[in-house]
Design a protein around this motif. Structure first.
Motif, PDB file in Angstrom:
ATOM      1  N   SER A  54      71.154 -56.963 -37.275  1.00 48.20           N
ATOM      2  CA  SER A  54      71.185 -55.752 -36.570  1.00 48.20           C
ATOM      3  C   SER A  54      70.673 -55.941 -35.289  1.00 48.20           C
ATOM      4  O   SER A  54      69.482 -56.274 -35.117  1.00 48.20           O
ATOM      5  CB  SER A  54      70.815 -54.418 -37.536  1.00 48.20           C
TER       6      SER A  54
ATOM      7  N   CYS B 217      69.384 -54.008 -33.190  1.00 48.91           N
ATOM      8  CA  CYS B 217      68.076 -53.355 -32.690  1.00 48.91           C
ATOM      9  C   CYS B 217      66.892 -54.170 -33.312  1.00 48.91           C
ATOM     10  O   CYS B 217      65.891 -53.865 -32.341  1.00 48.91           O
ATOM     11  CB  CYS B 217      68.023 -51.939 -33.130  1.00 48.91           C
TER      12      CYS B 217
ATOM     13  N   VAL C 235      69.813 -50.236 -28.356  1.00 51.80           N
ATOM     14  CA  VAL C 235      71.036 -49.918 -28.850  1.00 51.80           C
ATOM     15  C   VAL C 235      71.129 -48.604 -29.769  1.00 51.80           C
ATOM     16  O   VAL C 235      71.871 -47.893 -30.150  1.00 51.80           O
ATOM     17  CB  VAL C 235      71.783 -50.825 -29.445  1.00 51.80           C
ATOM     18  N   ARG C 236      69.789 -48.002 -30.071  1.00 51.30           N
ATOM     19  CA  ARG C 236      69.534 -46.964 -31.049  1.00 51.30           C
ATOM     20  C   ARG C 236      69.981 -45.601 -30.474  1.00 51.30           C
ATOM     21  O   ARG C 236      70.271 -45.727 -29.305  1.00 51.30           O
ATOM     22  CB  ARG C 236      68.078 -46.796 -31.562  1.00 51.30           C
TER      23      ARG C 236
ATOM     24  N   VAL D   8      74.640 -57.617 -34.308  1.00 50.18           N
ATOM     25  CA  VAL D   8      75.625 -56.541 -34.509  1.00 50.18           C
ATOM     26  C   VAL D   8      75.323 -55.266 -34.407  1.00 50.18           C
ATOM     27  O   VAL D   8      74.213 -54.944 -35.139  1.00 50.18           O
ATOM     28  CB  VAL D   8      76.552 -56.958 -35.741  1.00 50.18           C
TER      29      VAL D   8
ATOM     30  N   PRO E 151      76.820 -51.762 -35.319  1.00 48.38           N
ATOM     31  CA  PRO E 151      78.066 -51.161 -35.398  1.00 48.38           C
ATOM     32  C   PRO E 151      78.281 -50.097 -34.754  1.00 48.38           C
ATOM     33  O   PRO E 151      79.441 -49.761 -34.512  1.00 48.38           O
ATOM     34  CB  PRO E 151      77.836 -50.675 -36.837  1.00 48.38           C
ATOM     35  N   GLU E 152      77.164 -49.051 -34.502  1.00 46.42           N
ATOM     36  CA  GLU E 152      77.627 -47.792 -33.792  1.00 46.42           C
ATOM     37  C   GLU E 152      77.987 -48.172 -32.520  1.00 46.42           C
ATOM     38  O   GLU E 152      78.976 -47.419 -31.927  1.00 46.42           O
ATOM     39  CB  GLU E 152      76.311 -46.911 -33.816  1.00 46.42           C
TER      40      GLU E 152
HETATM   41  S1  SF4 Z   1      73.726 -49.266 -35.873  1.00 40.55           S
HETATM   42 FE1  SF4 Z   1      72.846 -50.416 -34.304  1.00 40.55          FE
HETATM   43  S2  SF4 Z   1      71.179 -49.053 -33.630  1.00 40.55           S
HETATM   44 FE2  SF4 Z   1      71.665 -48.321 -35.576  1.00 40.55          FE
HETATM   45  S3  SF4 Z   1      70.551 -49.711 -37.064  1.00 40.55           S
HETATM   46 FE3  SF4 Z   1      72.596 -50.640 -36.698  1.00 40.55          FE
HETATM   47  S4  SF4 Z   1      72.087 -52.376 -35.119  1.00 40.55           S
HETATM   48 FE4  SF4 Z   1      70.453 -50.711 -35.483  1.00 40.55          FE
END
Ligand code: SF4
Length: 315
Positions: free
Chosen positions: A9, A11, A17-18, A42, A44-45
């Motif tokens: 992930s 972040c 990217v949060r 990666v 996703p959001e």
């Molecule tokens: S969607 Fe992006 S910001 Fe949210 S937990 Fe997953 S990687 Fe981190």
């Protein structure tokens, strides 16, 4: 060994990217484990088209097939996320990942225990992040963990052992398929498998013994499934102590009564939780070298991952 490709992930790598524009950098993953990994981040959001910052979101409805919804304006993101995730996992096939580390507690990225809200607005912690679910369904044998679970020394060792094993397996796959190459891999991993699952050890031994009866493709596929299934099962002090005693059998005749007593005592102290696994392992390694035991010296069980990670130093 070249670096191991691992999905993660974004972040956790410190990428901002949060939803609130922040990150969740995990120094162990980035700096320590990162020395051996080539991460494929990666988010996703963000990758499915949402901005930074953005409204926070959560899961709603049936925990088995929930909806992804923004928390205040109640905008539904489900279709957008699923469409993107299905494409992304196909792209990830090319990366040859040996594992994936998810961010915990995220409606998109978490592998377990995500809050899913029912119609009354009450949460139950039974959900799986929308992207994580699609990824795990697409790669059912891939080792996966989240950063919180990786703080547990046993889970950490198990996960890292699996990704290093999968990397070695992929290296075997990159060679010409042959029964000889498979037997060679199995011989080196025998005691590692035994430390996880005596049942799988037996089944895999049988499979190898009857290797000639199966077409190569099927043989490799069956072996791969058993390998990843076995390593997913946790080792325990009792299982490790059995393996260590089994190893001692190879040079028992050469040891003096006092040396034998010492080895057995060290194994027993480990089994009782007084000393970490690295202590009996070091002693067994010493004798395997001293008495030149080629079968033991090639066992991955003695060196399944870099010593510097200190994964066997806990009690
Ligand atoms: S969607 Fe992006 S910001 Fe949210 S937990 Fe997953 S990687 Fe981190």
């Amino acid at each position: 060994m070249e670096k191991i490709k691992l999905g993660i992930s974004s972040c956790l790598m410190g990428e901002k990217v949060r939803y609130d524009g922040g990150h969740r950098l995990d120094p162990f993953l980035k700096e320590t484990l990162g020395q051996y990994m080539e991460y494929v981040p990666v988010c996703p959001e963000v990758e499915c088209g949402l901005p930074i910052p953005r409204e926070s979101m959560h899961l709603e409805g049936n925990p088995e097939s929930p909806r992804l919804v923004t928390s205040f304006t109640k905008r539904e993101i489900t279709k957008q996320m699923i469409k993107w995730a299905k494409k992304r996992v196909i792209e990830l096939e090319k990366e040859d990942l040996c594992g994936f580390i998810f961010k915990s507690n995220s409606p998109s990225s978490s592998m377990e225990r995500v809050r899913v809200y029912n119609e009354q607005g009450m949460p139950i912690k039974k959900g799986v992040g929308m992207f994580a679910r699609i990824l795990m369904e697409h790669f059912p044998l891939l080792p996966v963990e989240d950063e919180v679970r990786l703080h547990d020394p046993q889970l950490r060792e198990n996960f890292i052992e699996r990704i290093f094993s999968l990397k070695r397996w992929r290296e075997t796959l990159s060679k010409k398929e042959s029964r000889g190459n498979l037997v060679d891999f199995h011989t080196r991993h025998k005691l590692l498998i035994l430390s996880h699952s005596p049942k799988h050890y037996q089944r895999m031994g049988n499979l190898i013994a009857h290797a000639k009866d199966l077409p190569l493709k099927e043989l490799y596929l069956r072996y791969q499934t058993l390998l990843m299934e076995s390593l997913r099962l946790k080792t325990t002090p009792k299982k490790n102590a059995n393996v260590l005693q089994h190893m001692m059998g190879y040079f028992k005749q050469e040891l003096s009564p006092d040396e034998k007593k010492e080895v057995l005592e060290v194994i027993d102290h480990y089994r009782q939780g007084y000393i970490p696994l690295i202590v009996p392992i070091t002693l067994i390694k010493h004798y395997a070298r001293k008495y030149d035991q080629p079968y033991l010296k090639q066992q991955v069980y003695l060196n399944p991952h870099p010593l510097e990670l200190q994964l066997r130093n806990h009690v």
